[in-house]
Design a protein around this motif. Sequence first.
Motif, PDB file in Angstrom:
ATOM      1  N   GLY A  89      -7.273   0.461  15.859  1.00 34.41           N
ATOM      2  CA  GLY A  89      -5.949   1.040  16.100  1.00 34.41           C
ATOM      3  C   GLY A  89      -6.097   2.197  17.070  1.00 34.41           C
ATOM      4  N   ILE A  90      -5.220   2.263  18.079  1.00 40.06           N
ATOM      5  CA  ILE A  90      -5.268   3.394  19.005  1.00 40.06           C
ATOM      6  C   ILE A  90      -3.922   4.116  19.020  1.00 40.06           C
ATOM      7  CG2 ILE A  90      -7.069   2.387  20.457  1.00 40.06           C
ATOM      8  CD1 ILE A  90      -4.872   1.773  22.561  1.00 40.06           C
ATOM      9  N   ASP A  91      -3.974   5.392  19.351  1.00 36.37           N
ATOM     10  CA  ASP A  91      -2.749   6.185  19.482  1.00 36.37           C
ATOM     11  C   ASP A  91      -3.052   7.357  20.399  1.00 36.37           C
ATOM     12  OD1 ASP A  91      -0.053   6.163  17.418  1.00 36.37           O
ATOM     13  OD2 ASP A  91      -0.308   7.895  18.721  1.00 36.37           O
ATOM     14  N   VAL A  92      -2.004   7.886  21.007  1.00 36.00           N
ATOM     15  CA  VAL A  92      -2.152   9.055  21.885  1.00 36.00           C
ATOM     16  C   VAL A  92      -2.094  10.348  21.070  1.00 36.00           C
ATOM     17  CG1 VAL A  92       0.333   9.246  22.368  1.00 36.00           C
ATOM     18  CG2 VAL A  92      -1.320  10.064  24.059  1.00 36.00           C
ATOM     19  N   MET A 146       0.860  -1.198   0.000  1.00 36.18           N
ATOM     20  CA  MET A 146       0.000   0.000   0.000  1.00 36.18           C
ATOM     21  C   MET A 146       0.889   1.240   0.000  1.00 36.18           C
ATOM     22  SD  MET A 146      -2.646  -0.966   3.091  1.00 36.18           S
ATOM     23  CE  MET A 146      -1.309  -1.233   4.250  1.00 36.18           C
ATOM     24  N   GLU A 147       0.491   2.249  -0.762  1.00 35.83           N
ATOM     25  CA  GLU A 147       1.210   3.519  -0.700  1.00 35.83           C
ATOM     26  C   GLU A 147       0.500   4.398   0.327  1.00 35.83           C
ATOM     27  OE1 GLU A 147       1.371   5.898  -4.266  1.00 35.83           O
ATOM     28  OE2 GLU A 147       3.396   6.576  -3.755  1.00 35.83           O
ATOM     29  N   LEU A 148       1.116   4.527   1.504  1.00 35.78           N
ATOM     30  CA  LEU A 148       0.483   5.262   2.604  1.00 35.78           C
ATOM     31  C   LEU A 148       0.992   6.694   2.664  1.00 35.78           C
ATOM     32  CD1 LEU A 148       0.683   2.587   5.458  1.00 35.78           C
ATOM     33  CD2 LEU A 148      -1.232   3.066   3.914  1.00 35.78           C
ATOM     34  N   MET A 149       0.139   7.575   3.196  1.00 32.57           N
ATOM     35  CA  MET A 149       0.555   8.964   3.411  1.00 32.57           C
ATOM     36  C   MET A 149       1.312   9.037   4.734  1.00 32.57           C
ATOM     37  SD  MET A 149      -2.857  10.997   2.307  1.00 32.57           S
ATOM     38  CE  MET A 149      -4.061   9.778   2.829  1.00 32.57           C
ATOM     39  N   THR A 157      -3.748  11.105  10.333  1.00 31.42           N
ATOM     40  CA  THR A 157      -3.037  10.476   9.221  1.00 31.42           C
ATOM     41  C   THR A 157      -3.550   9.047   8.998  1.00 31.42           C
ATOM     42  OG1 THR A 157      -1.111  11.782   9.862  1.00 31.42           O
ATOM     43  CG2 THR A 157      -0.733   9.975   8.309  1.00 31.42           C
ATOM     44  N   ALA A 158      -3.694   8.309  10.100  1.00 26.94           N
ATOM     45  CA  ALA A 158      -4.161   6.919   9.993  1.00 26.94           C
ATOM     46  C   ALA A 158      -5.555   6.863   9.368  1.00 26.94           C
ATOM     47  CB  ALA A 158      -4.170   6.271  11.378  1.00 26.94           C
ATOM     48  N   GLY A 217       0.338   4.994  14.869  1.00 25.71           N
ATOM     49  CA  GLY A 217       1.076   5.894  13.968  1.00 25.71           C
ATOM     50  C   GLY A 217       0.336   6.129  12.661  1.00 25.71           C
ATOM     51  N   SER A 218       0.971   5.794  11.546  1.00 27.68           N
ATOM     52  CA  SER A 218       0.358   5.973  10.227  1.00 27.68           C
ATOM     53  C   SER A 218      -0.817   5.018  10.008  1.00 27.68           C
ATOM     54  CB  SER A 218       1.394   5.715   9.137  1.00 27.68           C
ATOM     55  OG  SER A 218       1.833   4.366   9.213  1.00 27.68           O
ATOM     56  N   GLY A 219      -0.974   4.049  10.927  1.00 25.81           N
ATOM     57  CA  GLY A 219      -2.015   3.029  10.756  1.00 25.81           C
ATOM     58  C   GLY A 219      -1.530   1.859   9.921  1.00 25.81           C
ATOM     59  N   CYS A 220      -0.234   1.807   9.671  1.00 29.87           N
ATOM     60  CA  CYS A 220       0.283   0.783   8.744  1.00 29.87           C
ATOM     61  C   CYS A 220      -0.072  -0.637   9.171  1.00 29.87           C
ATOM     62  CB  CYS A 220       1.791   0.949   8.535  1.00 29.87           C
ATOM     63  SG  CYS A 220       2.793   0.824  10.024  1.00 29.87           S
TER      64      CYS A 220
END
Length: 286
Positions: free
Chosen positions: A145-148, A83-86, A155-156, A126-129
Amino acid sequence: MNIQSAFTHITRAIASLYDTREAANIAHLVMEHITGLSKLDRIVYKDRALEAPQQAQLEKAVKALLEQQPVQYVTGTAWFYGMELMVNPQVLIPRPETEELVEWIVQDVRAGGGAAAIQLLDIGTGSGCIPLALKKELPAADVWGIDVSTGALATARANATQQQLEVRFEEVNVLDEKATGALPVFDIIVSNPPYIKHSEHTVMQQQVLAYEPSLALFVPDDDALLFYRVIAELATRKLSAAGRLYFEINEALGKEVVALLETAGFKNVILKQDIFGKDRMVRAES
Ligand code: GLN
């Protein structure tokens, strides 16, 4: 300037920063980004002149590369699991080692009879990768997916929309027990948490140190396993009966992570090497 001379312009500009092969790789990524043409098409159309906006983009990219910005932030994209992720400085650039971690999980789920209705959680996404790759490979799974970091989650989510993948992203600080207490039970928990000691920064590349988010990289020297301990403890409460926990790890801390998980009561704790032969992943069963 035409397509061929633009390529040469980039490689010459960054020749003192990168070896020849890497400079060429970077120039290819930048040229693909600017022209939208594949490598083969850029050979066919090598004499085609850059348009004014492309020329401006080129100069901006060269300037950023000379400031030692990673090429993925310059183009705003990184490849992960096809996948090409941002990506942007709010998120870590996905690494190939992390693809190996995803691969391990996908193989295990398939070997266990498929993904029907299983629940997966990625902590520090992070990016959700990680969850995006898992959802792509295991479409029947319910993936979270979780992030602080608010910036990382934006982005994710944008990546999920672009990849047309349904992943539930939530802003949760894993160090906040009250917040994690509200999470449901999962069959698989995975994390590639911060694992680099502050003292290790002296041996790191400028491109990483100056631009990638330190929140995603570093832990205190005197508590390098902070996130592993907290996530293992969370997993004792939030993993289903036959659940599994997967970690990406600091190559120097394999034994310590295994010991931590065994002490926390996990079974069949396995340490696995990446393609470079370094201790890089751990799997544990509840
Ligand atoms: N999970 C993300 C990745 O693997 C982010 C990891 C991190 O920021 N520590 O790239």
